[in-house]
Design an enzyme around this catalytic site. Structure first.
Site, PDB file in Angstrom:
ATOM      1  N   ARG A  72       0.858  -1.188   0.000  1.00 41.36           N
ATOM      2  CA  ARG A  72       0.000   0.000   0.000  1.00 41.36           C
ATOM      3  C   ARG A  72       0.894   1.237   0.000  1.00 41.36           C
ATOM      4  NH1 ARG A  72      -4.472  -2.194   4.270  1.00 41.36           N
ATOM      5  NH2 ARG A  72      -2.645  -2.225   5.619  1.00 41.36           N
ATOM      6  N   ASN A  95       7.160  -6.487   3.402  1.00 41.94           N
ATOM      7  CA  ASN A  95       6.793  -7.888   3.619  1.00 41.94           C
ATOM      8  C   ASN A  95       6.339  -8.591   2.344  1.00 41.94           C
ATOM      9  OD1 ASN A  95       7.217  -9.218   6.013  1.00 41.94           O
ATOM     10  ND2 ASN A  95       5.083  -9.241   6.655  1.00 41.94           N
ATOM     11  N   ASN A 147       6.703 -13.615   4.197  1.00 38.79           N
ATOM     12  CA  ASN A 147       5.616 -12.725   4.601  1.00 38.79           C
ATOM     13  C   ASN A 147       5.066 -13.189   5.944  1.00 38.79           C
ATOM     14  OD1 ASN A 147       3.552 -10.874   4.700  1.00 38.79           O
ATOM     15  ND2 ASN A 147       2.261 -11.946   3.211  1.00 38.79           N
ATOM     16  N   ASP A 153       0.960   0.514   7.937  1.00 35.33           N
ATOM     17  CA  ASP A 153       1.116   1.502   6.868  1.00 35.33           C
ATOM     18  C   ASP A 153      -0.158   2.289   6.581  1.00 35.33           C
ATOM     19  OD1 ASP A 153      -0.367  -0.491   5.751  1.00 35.33           O
ATOM     20  OD2 ASP A 153       1.051  -0.997   4.156  1.00 35.33           O
ATOM     21  N   ASP A 154      -1.291   1.862   7.133  1.00 35.73           N
ATOM     22  CA  ASP A 154      -2.537   2.579   6.873  1.00 35.73           C
ATOM     23  C   ASP A 154      -2.990   3.437   8.051  1.00 35.73           C
ATOM     24  OD1 ASP A 154      -3.060   0.423   8.476  1.00 35.73           O
ATOM     25  OD2 ASP A 154      -5.039   0.000   7.608  1.00 35.73           O
ATOM     26  N   GLU A 173      -0.723 -11.370  16.128  1.00 32.41           N
ATOM     27  CA  GLU A 173       0.617 -11.066  16.655  1.00 32.41           C
ATOM     28  C   GLU A 173       0.553  -9.993  17.736  1.00 32.41           C
ATOM     29  OE1 GLU A 173       0.187  -7.574  14.002  1.00 32.41           O
ATOM     30  OE2 GLU A 173      -0.581  -9.627  14.071  1.00 32.41           O
ATOM     31  N   ASP A 174      -0.410  -9.077  17.646  1.00 32.11           N
ATOM     32  CA  ASP A 174      -0.556  -8.033  18.655  1.00 32.11           C
ATOM     33  C   ASP A 174      -1.069  -8.622  19.975  1.00 32.11           C
ATOM     34  OD1 ASP A 174      -2.940  -8.733  17.482  1.00 32.11           O
ATOM     35  OD2 ASP A 174      -3.545  -6.689  16.976  1.00 32.11           O
ATOM     36  N   ARG A 184     -10.027 -13.991  16.551  1.00 30.96           N
ATOM     37  CA  ARG A 184      -9.295 -13.305  17.627  1.00 30.96           C
ATOM     38  C   ARG A 184      -9.656 -13.919  18.985  1.00 30.96           C
ATOM     39  NH1 ARG A 184      -5.426  -9.432  16.152  1.00 30.96           N
ATOM     40  NH2 ARG A 184      -6.190  -7.794  17.538  1.00 30.96           N
TER      41      ARG A 184
END
Length: 707
Positions: free
Chosen positions: A454, A479, A506, A528-529, A616-617, A662
């Site tokens: 992006r 990535n 990735n 990135d967003d 991952e968070d 999640r």
């Protein structure tokens, strides 16, 4: 013409008389100040007299009246955030705590009877260690922590009411605020509660035998019961696991009767189990096998012949055999459900001891047989490391306690989790990971931007990041292996260093890799967003992280809840006052956590995250909360973190699947950890004057999003 000389003569004579009187008074004051001994302190005044531990029998006496007041009762809900006054700390830019010891006094009642006995050798060692430490100050006005010189180590040796009155009489007591009271032998059963009979107000307790219901997390200090016998066993050459003839030794003499039947059954079940009791002769250095004096064993040397040593709840929760076992290289098997282990705040006791519940005692031998030889050797090594570095003397115990207190107030100067727990490796200094962990201190933070392709939003984000004053470097983690990053001429021209790293696979975990290019301690991980954050918001987030460098500090927050209908944990993204996670799509963390995520994530969590491209968070929040036992910190008001390229129709179905996956992550991770480490908190950090009607030019952070 004749009178003037006479007037002048009289003036000279009067001046000489006045001058002589002033000189005489100055001389008298000098002699009084040097020849007449001064008291240790005048009540209610600030003094700077250094403490003297010599000639304790000559210390001045202080009479405690029968009707003297006592402090408020010990506050069971005290925490670092309310009962501790951090503003007393850090005077003169020391970046360390300063500790003051009250001058020695003999406290007696109106009948002249001492309130406590003679000062014990252990209490003397505590005061002497503080006096010789880098934290000591003779000036109470500069002190962060104040230590009474009253010996409260053994609750059986002092009168609680009169001792409470003596503490209240201290000139800087102030309801116990920022005072540290030491207690190593706590109250008698059934309470098992350290200093439960003393009225301590807001004072901290450094005590042994603290239970989970009396220990105040990150406020009190959990100590061991010091054992002089352990020093006999501290053999620097160690003891081989395979030369030990006993699998399990139980050597306590004050075990509760309810457990003796089960222990006797264990001894009958296995010839490798040795159950000892006090010999009829009463010689403490000799123990006898259960059932009589037919077999006698030298104590504590018998512990060196055992692989595991039982530490079970007796007359008190804490037991001196804990230190004796570790010094002997014998792995402690702790059977005390509510016991708070010594220095549990920084030491990972699962590396050095085995913990079972009281209900599991009957199956203990089966449990011990399942532990591998490699695991046994590792636990032995860690146990002896703990003992020699933190428990082998009262001096080490005291210094460790002071270091922990200093770490609470100045976490940026503290040792890392691994430095507390792992024996030093002489080869570590030559490894690449070591070099990455010990990169030179650098001001500001490194922004690590994870991206795929992006490009438009990425370039917008880079331009906005470059405006943040504390930004040191931008690290773009590309990535996408199918597509090369844009040519160098296409990237935005910014006034901060910009580095692009193209990954080989990735993986979401690439955002947490401890790249050598990261030269700052602070890392901002950002997607990135995420282009909606302002320069002021990012700068303020970094300022908050500097106050809490061991936490995850960020912007989008989430929480977890228990779902009674499904009997499982549920991931929740609704905007509530409760948070337990801060998403790492826009969050600050210490570079140490990147190292831990990459090298020490438990189970298969890291591989599972990379294969499923999600959570991952959540995994990072689990990792930090499990080690620190602290919640993350959300900063600034809530914002809508939306994907700018997604449509509403896509969002609806994607969100449902996203929430289910999640929730599955949370339950899977909790199962691997064996518990739920996430901490829920109602807290958000906003800038000073954020919502106040105040001129904008007087506010430091103006461009902060609204509610």
């Amino acid at each position: 013409m004749v009178v003037r000389p006479r007037i002048v003569h009289n003036l000279y004579r009067n001046f000489f008389v006045v001058f002589s009187l002033v000189l005489f008074l100055l001389l008298v004051c000098f002699l009084l100040s040097h020849l007449i001994p001064s008291s240790f302190y005048d009540r209610g005044t600030v003094t700077h007299h250094p403490i003297s531990l010599q000639n304790l029998d000559q210390a001045p006496e202080f009479v405690v009246a029968n009707d003297a007041t006592v402090s408020a009762s010990r506050n069971p809900r005290c925490s670092y955030w309310d009962c501790f006054n951090v503003y007393r700390c850090g005077n003169k830019g020391t970046n360390k705590i300063l500790v003051y010891i009250y001058p020695i006094q003999k406290f007696i009642d109106v009948q002249g009877i001492p309130i406590g006995g003679m000062m014990s050798q252990e209490m003397y060692s505590i005061l002497e260690t503080i006096l010789e430490s880098r934290y000591y100050t003779p000036d109470p006005s500069q002190a962060c922590i104040l230590v009474p010189s009253i010996d409260t180590l053994n609750q059986n040796r002092f009168r609680p009411k009169q001792t409470s009155q003596a503490l209240k009489s201290l000139p800087f007591w102030n309801n116990g605020e920022n005072h540290l009271v030491w207690n190593m032998v706590p109250g008698a059963p059934p309470d098992y509660s350290s200093v439960v009979e003393l009225e301590l107000g807001k004072a901290m307790v450094a005590g042994a035998g603290l239970s989970s219901w009396t220990y105040r997390q990150s406020f009190d200090l959990s100590l061991p019961i010091f054992s002089p016998l352990a020093s006999i066993l501290d053999d620097s050459h160690g003891h081989s696991t395979y030369s030990r003839s006993w699998l399990l030794v139980s050597a306590q003499t004050n075990i509760h009767g309810e457990y003796l039947t089960e222990l006797q059954a264990l001894a009958r079940e296995s010839s490798q189990t040795l159950l000892l009791e006090q010999c009829p002769q009463g010689n403490y250095s000799v123990r006898c096998s259960s059932g009589g004096a037919r077999n006698m064993f030298l104590y504590p040397q018998i512990l060196q012949a055992a692989m595991f040593c039982l530490v079970i709840r007796g007359a008190r929760l804490a037991q001196p055999i804990l230190l004796e076992s570790m010094a002997a290289g014998c792995i402690p098997v702790v059977v005390a459900d509510s016991l708070v282990m010594p220095f549990q705040e920084v030491l990972d006791w699962k590396r050095a001891a085995l913990f079972i519940t009281e209900e599991e005692l009957s199956g203990l031998l089966d449990t011990l047989h399942t532990i591998s030889d490699e695991r046994v050797i590792e636990m032995q090594k860690n146990g002896m490391y703990f003992y020699r570095n933190y428990f082998s003397s009262m001096k080490q115990i005291t210094n460790t306690a002071l270091d922990i207190l200093n770490q609470r107030v100045f976490p940026q100067n503290s040792k890392s989790y691994e430095e507390w727990n792992v024996p030093p490796n002489p080869l570590a200094a030559h490894s690449p990971l070591f070099l990455q962990l010990t990169a030179p201190r650098w001001q500001g933070f490194t922004a690590v931007v994870l991206t795929y392709d992006r490009v438009e939003s990425l370039f917008t984000l880079i331009k906005q990041l470059a405006k943040v004053p504390s930004l040191s470097k931008i690290l773009v983690v590309w990535n996408n292996q199918r597509k090369s990053p844009p040519h160098a001429t296409m990237w935005p021209k910014v006034n901060k260093p910009l580095k692009v790293i193209q990954t080989k696979a990735n993986k979401l975990s690439n955002r947490f890799y401890p790249y050598p290019e990261i030269e700052t301690e602070a890392i901002l991980t950002i997607d990135d967003d995420i282009v909606m954050l302002t320069s002021d918001e990012l700068e303020f987030g970094y300022e908050v992280w500097r106050e809490f460098p061991d936490r995850i500090v960020g912007f989008p927050s989430r929480t977890h809840k228990w779902d009674n209908s499904t009997g499982s944990w549920k991931y929740e993204s609704e905007w509530t006052n409760n948070i337990s996670m801060v998403l790492t799509g826009a969050a600050f963390h210490h570079k140490y956590w990147s190292y831990m995520y990459t090298t020490a994530m438990p189970g298969d969590i890291k591989d599972w995250v990379d294969s499923h491209m999600n959570c991952e968070d959540i995994a990072m929040n689990f990792l930090v909360a499990n080690i620190t036992n602290k919640a993350p910190i959300k900063v600034t008001p809530r914002k809508k973190f939306k994907c700018p390229e997604c449509t509403n129709n896509e969002m609806l179905s994607a969100d449902l699947n996203h929430m289910v996956e999640r929730s599955h992550c949370i339950n899977r991770f909790a199962s691997i950890y064996g518990s739920m480490p996430l901490k829920t908190v109602e807290f958000r950090a906003d800038p000073v004057l954020f919502k106040d009607n105040f001129p904008e030019k007087l506010k430091r952070f103006n461009d902060i999003g609204s509610l």
